[in-house]
Design a protein around this motif. Sequence first.
Motif, mmCIF file in Angstrom:
data_model
loop_
_atom_site.group_PDB
_atom_site.id
_atom_site.type_symbol
_atom_site.label_atom_id
_atom_site.label_comp_id
_atom_site.label_asym_id
_atom_site.label_seq_id
_atom_site.Cartn_x
_atom_site.Cartn_y
_atom_site.Cartn_z
ATOM 1 N N ARG A 1 0.777 -1.171 -0.152
ATOM 2 C CA ARG A 1 0.088 0.089 -0.088
ATOM 3 C C ARG A 1 0.945 1.211 -0.029
ATOM 4 O O ARG A 1 0.571 2.071 -0.621
ATOM 5 C CB ARG A 1 -0.909 -0.132 1.237
ATOM 6 C CG ARG A 1 -2.109 -0.992 1.073
ATOM 7 C CD ARG A 1 -2.868 -0.906 2.167
ATOM 8 N NE ARG A 1 -2.397 -1.965 3.256
ATOM 9 C CZ ARG A 1 -2.174 -1.404 4.473
ATOM 10 N NH1 ARG A 1 -2.647 0.004 5.008
ATOM 11 N NH2 ARG A 1 -1.633 -2.148 5.310
ATOM 12 N N LEU B 270 2.150 2.898 -3.370
ATOM 13 C CA LEU B 270 1.470 4.074 -4.127
ATOM 14 C C LEU B 270 1.584 5.202 -3.714
ATOM 15 O O LEU B 270 1.569 6.239 -4.326
ATOM 16 C CB LEU B 270 -0.027 3.499 -4.128
ATOM 17 C CG LEU B 270 -0.513 2.700 -5.110
ATOM 18 C CD1 LEU B 270 -2.127 2.638 -5.086
ATOM 19 C CD2 LEU B 270 -0.317 3.554 -6.735
ATOM 20 N N ARG B 271 2.234 5.554 -2.346
ATOM 21 C CA ARG B 271 2.198 6.827 -1.943
ATOM 22 C C ARG B 271 3.750 7.359 -2.203
ATOM 23 O O ARG B 271 3.740 8.493 -2.127
ATOM 24 C CB ARG B 271 2.414 6.767 -0.244
ATOM 25 C CG ARG B 271 0.827 6.407 0.082
ATOM 26 C CD ARG B 271 0.776 6.598 1.697
ATOM 27 N NE ARG B 271 1.200 7.752 2.247
ATOM 28 C CZ ARG B 271 0.425 8.746 2.385
ATOM 29 N NH1 ARG B 271 -0.628 8.752 1.866
ATOM 30 N NH2 ARG B 271 0.993 10.030 3.040
ATOM 31 N N THR B 272 4.692 6.474 -2.836
ATOM 32 C CA THR B 272 5.959 6.951 -3.221
ATOM 33 C C THR B 272 5.794 7.161 -4.531
ATOM 34 O O THR B 272 5.387 6.963 -5.301
ATOM 35 C CB THR B 272 6.988 5.889 -2.968
ATOM 36 O OG1 THR B 272 6.450 4.843 -4.000
ATOM 37 C CG2 THR B 272 7.183 5.207 -1.743
ATOM 38 N N GLY B 273 6.747 8.281 -4.988
ATOM 39 C CA GLY B 273 6.823 8.695 -6.327
ATOM 40 C C GLY B 273 7.073 7.713 -7.341
ATOM 41 O O GLY B 273 6.712 7.464 -8.269
ATOM 42 N N LEU C 156 4.302 5.236 -7.683
ATOM 43 C CA LEU C 156 3.184 5.512 -8.726
ATOM 44 C C LEU C 156 3.680 5.855 -10.118
ATOM 45 O O LEU C 156 2.933 5.499 -11.004
ATOM 46 C CB LEU C 156 2.779 7.089 -8.150
ATOM 47 C CG LEU C 156 1.651 7.897 -8.789
ATOM 48 C CD1 LEU C 156 0.467 7.141 -8.712
ATOM 49 C CD2 LEU C 156 1.525 9.292 -8.309
ATOM 50 N N THR C 157 5.134 6.314 -10.479
ATOM 51 C CA THR C 157 5.470 6.485 -11.594
ATOM 52 C C THR C 157 5.677 5.110 -12.196
ATOM 53 O O THR C 157 5.389 4.895 -13.413
ATOM 54 C CB THR C 157 7.152 6.976 -11.663
ATOM 55 O OG1 THR C 157 6.721 8.426 -10.869
ATOM 56 C CG2 THR C 157 7.498 7.427 -13.026
ATOM 57 N N LEU D 154 3.895 2.526 -11.821
ATOM 58 C CA LEU D 154 2.508 2.099 -12.156
ATOM 59 C C LEU D 154 1.849 2.849 -13.239
ATOM 60 O O LEU D 154 1.469 2.022 -14.330
ATOM 61 C CB LEU D 154 1.427 2.144 -11.051
ATOM 62 C CG LEU D 154 0.064 1.934 -11.118
ATOM 63 C CD1 LEU D 154 -0.223 0.260 -11.378
ATOM 64 C CD2 LEU D 154 -0.993 2.632 -10.165
ATOM 65 N N LEU D 155 2.175 3.851 -13.637
ATOM 66 C CA LEU D 155 1.917 4.827 -14.718
ATOM 67 C C LEU D 155 2.552 4.327 -15.919
ATOM 68 O O LEU D 155 2.100 4.069 -16.849
ATOM 69 C CB LEU D 155 2.067 6.120 -14.474
ATOM 70 C CG LEU D 155 0.882 7.089 -13.949
ATOM 71 C CD1 LEU D 155 1.435 8.253 -13.489
ATOM 72 C CD2 LEU D 155 -0.402 6.954 -14.697
ATOM 73 N N LEU E 193 1.329 0.514 -17.177
ATOM 74 C CA LEU E 193 0.276 0.953 -17.620
ATOM 75 C C LEU E 193 0.263 1.677 -19.024
ATOM 76 O O LEU E 193 -0.242 0.723 -20.125
ATOM 77 C CB LEU E 193 -0.946 1.683 -16.825
ATOM 78 C CG LEU E 193 -1.311 0.852 -15.789
ATOM 79 C CD1 LEU E 193 -2.385 1.601 -14.955
ATOM 80 C CD2 LEU E 193 -1.967 -0.326 -15.995
ATOM 81 N N LEU F 117 -0.213 -0.561 -22.384
ATOM 82 C CA LEU F 117 -0.908 -0.450 -23.257
ATOM 83 C C LEU F 117 -0.647 0.170 -24.591
ATOM 84 O O LEU F 117 -1.286 -0.298 -25.749
ATOM 85 C CB LEU F 117 -1.886 0.533 -22.648
ATOM 86 C CG LEU F 117 -3.043 0.063 -21.474
ATOM 87 C CD1 LEU F 117 -3.637 1.266 -21.082
ATOM 88 C CD2 LEU F 117 -3.778 -0.978 -21.864
ATOM 89 N N LEU G 219 -7.404 -5.065 -18.700
ATOM 90 C CA LEU G 219 -7.615 -4.179 -19.578
ATOM 91 C C LEU G 219 -7.723 -4.748 -21.189
ATOM 92 O O LEU G 219 -8.554 -4.664 -21.748
ATOM 93 C CB LEU G 219 -6.906 -2.872 -19.368
ATOM 94 C CG LEU G 219 -7.188 -1.854 -18.235
ATOM 95 C CD1 LEU G 219 -6.089 -0.802 -18.095
ATOM 96 C CD2 LEU G 219 -8.621 -1.420 -18.411
ATOM 97 N N VAL G 220 -6.754 -5.251 -21.360
ATOM 98 C CA VAL G 220 -6.252 -5.866 -22.743
ATOM 99 C C VAL G 220 -7.303 -6.950 -22.987
ATOM 100 O O VAL G 220 -7.989 -6.770 -23.920
ATOM 101 C CB VAL G 220 -4.823 -6.348 -23.094
ATOM 102 C CG1 VAL G 220 -4.823 -6.854 -24.316
ATOM 103 C CG2 VAL G 220 -3.911 -5.247 -22.908
#
Lengths: 299, 146
Positions: free
Chosen positions: A19, A22-25, A28-29, A31-32, A35, A39, A171-172
């Motif tokens: 958990r 997600l709070r760390t830069g 989050l980077t 994960l982005l 994705l 994609l 998603l795919v």
Amino acid sequence: MSDGTNARHVKIVGSYWMRFSLRTGGGLTALLLALVTGLGVAQAFITPVENLMKEAPKLGHSEGEAADSIATIAESNEIAGALKWITGLGESEIEYLVTDQPALLSVIWIFLLAFIPFLTVLSAFNQTAGDIGNKGLRYLLLRTERSNIYLGRSVGTLLFSTGSLLLLLGLVLVYVGLKLKLYPFGDLASSGMHGFLALFFLSLPYIAMCGWFSAMFESAFGSLAICLLVTGFPILGLKMVNWATESDLAWMEQLTPWGWKYDLLSGDMGARLLAYGVMLGFTAVFLVLGMRQFQKRDL
Amino acid sequence: MAEGKRPGGLTALAVINFVFSAFSGLGFLGMFVFLAMMKTIETTEGQAGEDARRAIDETGGYDWIIASGVVNALMAVLLLISGIGYLKQKRVMGRMIGSGAAVINLLFSLAFIATVGMQFAMLVGFVYPVLTLILLNTTFKDDLIN
């Protein structure tokens, strides 16, 4: 366990770390990037298929005819040749991937396999390095053993990375299943599971390797740089030596997890299980090395 | 969450907001380029002109170019404000305006899809607003309180 490893503590550290990622830069980077890159790779193959299906009615063909054309193109010698060149797999393996399995998804999994080691590094490089650097771990050491912290963070990173992977594949698969309607549900589910297991098993040794380097360094950036270098440099170096000397040193890639990645998609159950085993073996070695490093280092 | 203890994720979101704000600003300027091009396309005769007009119609036509330009301008401002809000950990400037920007982005994308149809490429555009909406209202909810 004799060194104070406690499953409950590992679970608590792991779930908190997942958990907290997600709070760390960095988390989050990662994960982005996972994705957007994933994609993007899928888009490169789905968009032409989508355009073909969109144009079919204008040219007087039904969607079914368009789907048949796509299957014919996917099973063509040109596609098989290209995939053989990229993966180095045998003809029967390629035939399995493009005829027995949904070809569009197989191609997406093949390309994602080449990206997963690097994306995994981005989510796993800072398991302990940052906290070693800022001396934050000494507060945690009052409450639990070093082994629980190390294993807990590895488990947390694995959960975070697997969550990102499931989201991407979900998603795919949903898009290909509901929008394109090219393949029956059973084929989609089977290929989805096949692809997920391949990507999951490939990410394991890289998470463990990053854990090891993360325990070695006191700086998150240093750990990131080394992890990326160790992941990419041997492969690039081998490819360049192969190309320059025209020798066949491809077997040397099998000294790293990278060299086994396409076996994870093999139609031969024996080869696939062997590849899963090799990934688990690399993971175990890196995990033991990382744990030893973390146990004896100054925190 | 203690005031002044900004999580790294929030800083990353702010930086990404600034980058997307700049892209939205460019998108707004791009609208004028498109409009200038359309004048030329409207007067172009022959197959080339017909093909270009058909391509524009298929991507929503003149109205959608104007609409996307306006939304881009709005997004550039909202993303910039919310990015500053994240850095200062502000409730209204950060959480409210950030969530508002994400909702506007999603609604516009959905309206566009309803008009011209879904394409896989559009899925990539959903990632950031959906993540922002979830993170601002769960993970970073207690960090945006000033």
